[in-house]
Design a protein around this motif. Sequence first.
Motif, mmCIF file in Angstrom:
data_model
loop_
_atom_site.group_PDB
_atom_site.id
_atom_site.type_symbol
_atom_site.label_atom_id
_atom_site.label_comp_id
_atom_site.label_asym_id
_atom_site.label_seq_id
_atom_site.Cartn_x
_atom_site.Cartn_y
_atom_site.Cartn_z
ATOM 1 N N LYS A 33 53.282 23.675 43.209
ATOM 2 C CA LYS A 33 52.362 22.641 43.676
ATOM 3 C C LYS A 33 51.154 23.266 44.369
ATOM 4 O O LYS A 33 50.026 22.793 44.205
ATOM 5 N N LYS A 34 51.391 24.329 45.134
ATOM 6 C CA LYS A 34 50.295 25.033 45.795
ATOM 7 C C LYS A 34 49.346 25.615 44.746
ATOM 8 O O LYS A 34 48.126 25.488 44.860
ATOM 9 N N PHE A 35 49.917 26.229 43.718
ATOM 10 C CA PHE A 35 49.107 26.793 42.637
ATOM 11 C C PHE A 35 48.304 25.686 41.957
ATOM 12 O O PHE A 35 47.110 25.846 41.689
ATOM 13 N N GLN A 36 48.943 24.572 41.660
ATOM 14 C CA GLN A 36 48.272 23.467 40.972
ATOM 15 C C GLN A 36 47.117 22.933 41.813
ATOM 16 O O GLN A 36 46.047 22.624 41.284
ATOM 17 N N ALA A 37 47.325 22.844 43.116
ATOM 18 C CA ALA A 37 46.263 22.364 43.999
ATOM 19 C C ALA A 37 45.082 23.322 43.999
ATOM 20 O O ALA A 37 43.922 22.901 43.939
ATOM 21 N N LEU A 38 45.370 24.618 44.057
ATOM 22 C CA LEU A 38 44.297 25.618 44.029
ATOM 23 C C LEU A 38 43.572 25.590 42.688
ATOM 24 O O LEU A 38 42.353 25.725 42.618
ATOM 25 N N PHE A 39 44.335 25.416 41.635
ATOM 26 C CA PHE A 39 43.754 25.425 40.292
ATOM 27 C C PHE A 39 42.846 24.214 40.079
ATOM 28 O O PHE A 39 41.754 24.345 39.529
ATOM 29 N N THR A 40 43.279 23.038 40.518
ATOM 30 C CA THR A 40 42.463 21.841 40.340
ATOM 31 C C THR A 40 41.235 21.869 41.245
ATOM 32 O O THR A 40 40.219 21.241 40.918
ATOM 33 N N ALA A 41 41.297 22.605 42.354
ATOM 34 C CA ALA A 41 40.150 22.748 43.246
ATOM 35 C C ALA A 41 39.204 23.843 42.764
ATOM 36 O O ALA A 41 38.240 24.177 43.451
ATOM 37 N N GLU A 46 42.229 32.506 44.517
ATOM 38 C CA GLU A 46 43.457 32.268 45.283
ATOM 39 C C GLU A 46 44.600 31.836 44.369
ATOM 40 O O GLU A 46 45.756 32.138 44.639
ATOM 41 N N ALA A 47 44.275 31.128 43.297
ATOM 42 C CA ALA A 47 45.305 30.725 42.338
ATOM 43 C C ALA A 47 45.924 31.963 41.688
ATOM 44 O O ALA A 47 47.144 32.043 41.522
ATOM 45 N N LYS A 48 45.092 32.926 41.327
ATOM 46 C CA LYS A 48 45.601 34.174 40.745
ATOM 47 C C LYS A 48 46.467 34.923 41.749
ATOM 48 O O LYS A 48 47.484 35.521 41.383
ATOM 49 N N ALA A 49 46.073 34.888 43.012
ATOM 50 C CA ALA A 49 46.853 35.570 44.049
ATOM 51 C C ALA A 49 48.219 34.905 44.228
ATOM 52 O O ALA A 49 49.221 35.592 44.467
ATOM 53 N N ARG A 78 53.064 30.164 30.648
ATOM 54 C CA ARG A 78 52.180 29.004 30.666
ATOM 55 C C ARG A 78 51.191 29.081 31.822
ATOM 56 O O ARG A 78 50.016 28.706 31.674
ATOM 57 N N LEU A 79 51.661 29.556 32.974
ATOM 58 C CA LEU A 79 50.758 29.689 34.117
ATOM 59 C C LEU A 79 49.687 30.744 33.849
ATOM 60 O O LEU A 79 48.503 30.541 34.141
ATOM 61 N N ALA A 80 50.097 31.870 33.276
ATOM 62 C CA ALA A 80 49.147 32.949 32.988
ATOM 63 C C ALA A 80 48.114 32.485 31.960
ATOM 64 O O ALA A 80 46.911 32.778 32.090
ATOM 65 N N ARG A 81 48.578 31.753 30.958
ATOM 66 C CA ARG A 81 47.660 31.257 29.933
ATOM 67 C C ARG A 81 46.669 30.260 30.530
ATOM 68 O O ARG A 81 45.479 30.262 30.208
ATOM 69 N N LYS A 82 47.152 29.430 31.440
ATOM 70 C CA LYS A 82 46.301 28.439 32.088
ATOM 71 C C LYS A 82 45.180 29.116 32.870
ATOM 72 O O LYS A 82 44.017 28.711 32.793
ATOM 73 N N VAL A 83 45.531 30.172 33.614
ATOM 74 C CA VAL A 83 44.549 30.884 34.415
ATOM 75 C C VAL A 83 43.557 31.633 33.520
ATOM 76 O O VAL A 83 42.356 31.619 33.762
ATOM 77 N N SER A 84 44.061 32.266 32.463
ATOM 78 C CA SER A 84 43.165 33.042 31.612
ATOM 79 C C SER A 84 42.215 32.145 30.829
ATOM 80 O O SER A 84 41.076 32.528 30.574
ATOM 81 N N GLN A 85 42.644 30.954 30.460
ATOM 82 C CA GLN A 85 41.762 30.035 29.756
ATOM 83 C C GLN A 85 40.666 29.487 30.683
ATOM 84 O O GLN A 85 39.554 29.217 30.245
#
Length: 87
Positions: A33-41, A46-49, A78-85
């Motif tokens: 959830k923390k990652f998702q919040a950082l990603f949507t913001a 910080e999401a990568k961290a 899936r998380l790695a692909r999301k960040v790289s895209q």
Amino acid sequence: MPNRRAAVKSLRVDKKKHQRNLIIKRKIKKALKKFQALFTAKNLTEAKASLGEIYSLLDKAAKKNIMHPNTANRKKSRLARKVSQAA
């Protein structure tokens, strides 16, 4: 109710393991959830961290048979692909 002492003990042990598993699953959900919040913001640095923490939690859960190893690997992928895209 169990009839044998061994069955009573296994119930106690199973209850302890269940509590431990729930704690670890909650940690994983909070990290996701923390990652998702950082990603949507759009805070990708910080999401990568936070990915490292999530990877660690997933690997530990897979190692302790709380989660199937393929499930953990699928989530990490899936998380790695999301960040790289997004980058």
